[in-house]
Design a protein around this motif. Structure first.
Motif, PDB file in Angstrom:
ATOM      1  N   THR A 321      31.973  39.058  38.043  1.00  7.84           N
ATOM      2  CA  THR A 321      32.117  40.431  38.417  1.00  7.84           C
ATOM      3  C   THR A 321      32.905  40.297  39.979  1.00  7.84           C
ATOM      4  O   THR A 321      33.600  41.269  40.045  1.00  7.84           O
ATOM      5  N   LEU A 322      32.591  39.231  40.762  1.00  8.29           N
ATOM      6  CA  LEU A 322      33.042  39.136  42.178  1.00  8.29           C
ATOM      7  C   LEU A 322      34.514  38.682  41.645  1.00  8.29           C
ATOM      8  O   LEU A 322      35.556  39.345  42.484  1.00  8.29           O
ATOM      9  N   ALA A 327      40.300  40.561  41.766  1.00  7.28           N
ATOM     10  CA  ALA A 327      41.499  40.800  41.119  1.00  7.28           C
ATOM     11  C   ALA A 327      41.911  42.357  41.190  1.00  7.28           C
ATOM     12  O   ALA A 327      43.349  42.475  41.366  1.00  7.28           O
ATOM     13  N   ASP A 328      40.933  43.035  41.217  1.00  8.84           N
ATOM     14  CA  ASP A 328      41.490  44.576  41.644  1.00  8.84           C
ATOM     15  C   ASP A 328      42.056  44.738  43.137  1.00  8.84           C
ATOM     16  O   ASP A 328      42.864  45.593  43.064  1.00  8.84           O
ATOM     17  N   ASP A 329      41.601  43.942  43.844  1.00 11.93           N
ATOM     18  CA  ASP A 329      42.169  44.012  45.146  1.00 11.93           C
ATOM     19  C   ASP A 329      43.283  43.034  45.307  1.00 11.93           C
ATOM     20  O   ASP A 329      43.617  42.926  46.497  1.00 11.93           O
ATOM     21  N   VAL A 338      40.331  41.553  33.193  1.00 13.77           N
ATOM     22  CA  VAL A 338      40.324  41.829  32.042  1.00 13.77           C
ATOM     23  C   VAL A 338      39.061  41.569  31.137  1.00 13.77           C
ATOM     24  O   VAL A 338      38.629  40.364  31.020  1.00 13.77           O
ATOM     25  N   ALA A 339      38.487  42.523  30.593  1.00 14.63           N
ATOM     26  CA  ALA A 339      37.206  42.289  29.784  1.00 14.63           C
ATOM     27  C   ALA A 339      37.359  42.168  28.262  1.00 14.63           C
ATOM     28  O   ALA A 339      38.378  43.046  27.958  1.00 14.63           O
ATOM     29  N   ILE A 446      48.429  35.021  46.689  1.00  9.83           N
ATOM     30  CA  ILE A 446      48.213  35.885  45.473  1.00  9.83           C
ATOM     31  C   ILE A 446      48.315  37.254  45.909  1.00  9.83           C
ATOM     32  O   ILE A 446      49.270  38.019  45.449  1.00  9.83           O
ATOM     33  N   ARG A 447      47.907  37.695  47.057  1.00 13.80           N
ATOM     34  CA  ARG A 447      47.927  38.982  47.517  1.00 13.80           C
ATOM     35  C   ARG A 447      49.529  39.359  47.842  1.00 13.80           C
ATOM     36  O   ARG A 447      49.954  40.555  47.487  1.00 13.80           O
TER      37      ARG A 447
END
Length: 598
Positions: A321-322, A327-329, A338-339, A446-447
């Motif tokens: 979850t973290l 990844a969303d940030d 990706v789930a 990465i950001r």
């Protein structure tokens, strides 16, 4: 473990209103969210004893004072996190608090500490659980690493399959463990002599006098028992109404239970003169001394194994979850968000399992080699959360005892982090000191990369009208066959500018292929290029790159799609080689034409 993040709720069904989800009570909240803290009872006191044993019986006599100092810090943390619950009723954690009040980089430090703690929680819990098992059954001791890896593989497989845990399902083993430890404490206090005397080789240590450095080292080792005390504060939305009050009560109950168990076990350690013994845990010695080697002993040992396995499992709910949030940030690759259809973030689960396996193999499944690494990340998260709360109170114009409490908590946890790092640096803490900034730098890079990608994509602006450009269609062909006919037919249906490319491999007779092509006469230009080696992808990629400047290139790769099963191993997979080379080229589209077998 430092944080259990609340899991996102699934969207309600469109045809009927969703049934209300029953939240956690104080008891189920303790069972579902305090496993990490409860489990630390099995290795926290042992970490203290292992250090103090270096000073002999006099050093072991300081077990209770050192434990009392840890319990005082525990009380401050519990009081501080009660304030976090009140200030952040929507849940949160060190990452969320830092992101709101302390800036992006500090939030990444918090996230890095959480990632390290999630991984270490799995490794330490499984190593401690295996140690409890091998203490009861010494014949299993040579297979320690294999037992750890087998349990780890099972837990990872269950989480990949999407089997979720339930707080109510955790109540029985949690209650059995707590009741067992309390029975051990009461029975031990009532005994004048130990029921059985443990025999075995004592762990060899260098004799030294009791000094402030030895006490500080024991304190820093025992602080591993504080892991998980903030998990309740991070999952306030999971509680029933009134959420804040229930979560605060659960936090206080956790602190009380943990404090009683730590002080009680420390008292028994002094009473029975427990010392480290190779192949036997301190908790096993205390249980045997208080209850004997009967059914009660095995019940406590098996309850310890079960609780530690469940404590390891909580990381599989928290870390994926973290990593999804990160990844969303844009701080981790987007594939972590990706789930699967079962709502499993498989990349987070696999990363956790592989990382824990590396630690278990490197440490030989020895929990005492892993515990020194645990507390550093824990205290980094504690400190960031408390400093964030200080900023929160100041921005909201709140002072008084609330500000003082979080400020004092931040100071204590910061000092504890420094002491723990200094005392454990040569015992492996240097690895955490190295890994934390590397994780932060990696997430920063990465950001930045995603920011460049977004700029190149022109996200947020209205693009110009699309315009057609000249396009050439390149078709790699290996032979004159029905598959080549299918490929060229598909290419001609896409456009008229089609070029066939044949790579001449070593020892191939080009004249034979040329004559066969001319006899077929497909009215498509043919380019024959020399492979130079046994590869096909490189020559085709160079040909496409060096020709057709200013035009878009479409490379159509035809392949026979074999039946399912082991038949997929039969093709040469030249198409995979072609795609790996071609997808690196700009202005190039790679298409696959799959021809089904009869």
């Amino acid at each position: 473990m430092t944080e259990v993040l609340p899991k996102p709720e699934p969207a309600p069904a469109a045809t009927r209103p969703a049934a209300p989800r029953r939240g956690l009570t104080v008891s189920t909240g303790l069972a579902g969210l305090s496993l990490d803290a409860m489990a630390s009872v099995s290795y926290g006191p042992e970490a203290i004893v292992l250090v103090l044993a270096a000073a002999g019986s006099a050093g072991l006599g300081m077990t209770l004072p050192v434990t009392l100092a840890i319990v005082v810090l525990l009380a401050v943390l519990i009081a501080s996190y009660r304030q976090v619950i009140a200030a952040f009723p929507d849940g949160g954690g060190a990452y969320a608090v830092a992101k709101k009040h302390l800036g992006h980089r500090t939030s990444l430090v918090a996230a890095a500490s959480l990632i390290v703690d999630y991984v270490l929680n799995v490794a330490v819990s499984l190593a401690a659980g295996t140690a409890a098992l091998t203490s009861a059954f010494p014949q299993l001791l040579p297979y320690t690493v294999w037992i750890c890896l087998a349990v780890l593989a099972g837990v990872t497989a269950l989480n990949l399959a999407g089997i979720r845990e339930s707080a109510r399902a955790f109540m029985a083993p949690t209650m059995l463990f707590v009741v067992g430890i309390l029975v051990v404490i009461v029975a031990g206090l009532l005994r004048s002599e130990p029921a059985l005397t443990e025999t075995g080789a004592a762990v060899a240590t260098d004799s030294r006098t009791i000094g402030i450095l030895l006490l500080l080292k024991a304190f820093s080792s025992g602080c591993a028992a504080l892991t998980g005390v903030e998990a309740i504060a991070n999952a306030v939305p999971s509680f029933e109404q009134p959420r804040v009050r229930r979560a605060q009560r659960a936090e206080v109950a956790l602190g009380a239970l943990l404090g009683v168990m730590l002080i009680g076990l420390a008292t028994l350690i002094g009473k029975f003169s427990v010392h480290p013994i190779e192949g036997t845990t301190v908790l096993s010695q205390l249980t045997e001394a208080a209850l004997g080697h009967g059914i009660g002993y095995y019940v406590v040992q098996f309850a310890t194994v079960a609780l530690l396995a469940l404590a390891a499992n909580t990381s599989y709910g928290g870390l994926p979850t973290l990593t999804k949030i990160l990844a969303d940030d844009n701080c981790l690759p987007h594939r972590f968000a990706v789930a699967t259809p079962r709502q499993v973030y498989r990349y987070g689960v696999l990363t956790l399992g592989i990382s824990a396996a590396v630690l278990l193999i490197a440490s030989g499944g020895n929990m005492n080699a892993l515990v020194p690494l645990f507390a550093i990340g824990v205290f980094v998260g504690f400190t960031i959360a408390q400093v964030g709360m200080v900023v929160h109170w100041r921005r909201n114009g709140v002072g008084g005892w609330r500000l003082a409490l979080n400020g004092f908590g931040a100071l204590l946890t910061f000092v504890a982090a420094i002491v723990t790092t200094a005392m454990k640096f040569t015992e492996g803490a240097w690895l955490i000191v190295l890994v934390l900034p590397l994780l932060v730098l990696g997430m920063e890079r990465i950001r930045r990369t995603y920011r460049k990608i977004d700029n190149r994509r022109g996200t947020g602006c209205v693009p110009a009208r699309p315009q057609p450009t000249g396009t050439v269609i390149v078709v790699p062909v290996s032979e004159v066959s029905e598959l080549s006919r299918e490929a060229l037919s598909a290419a001609l249906s896409l456009g008229h500018d089609v070029v066939a490319v044949h790579v001449c491999l070593p020892e191939e007779n080009t004249t034979v292929f040329t004559k066969a092509w001319e006899a077929w006469h497909p009215e498509v230009p043919l380019e024959i290029i020399d492979a130079g080696d046994c590869e096909v992808g490189g020559p085709v990629a160079r040909y496409v790159r060096d020709n057709f400047d200013g035009r878009r290139k479409v490379v159509l790769i035809a392949e026979v799609d074999p039946p399912t099963g082991w038949d997929r191993l039969l093709p040469s997979h030249r198409s995979d080689e072609l795609e790996r080379q071609l997808r690196r080229l700009p202005d190039t589209v790679v298409c696959h034409l799959r021809v089904q077998t009869a």
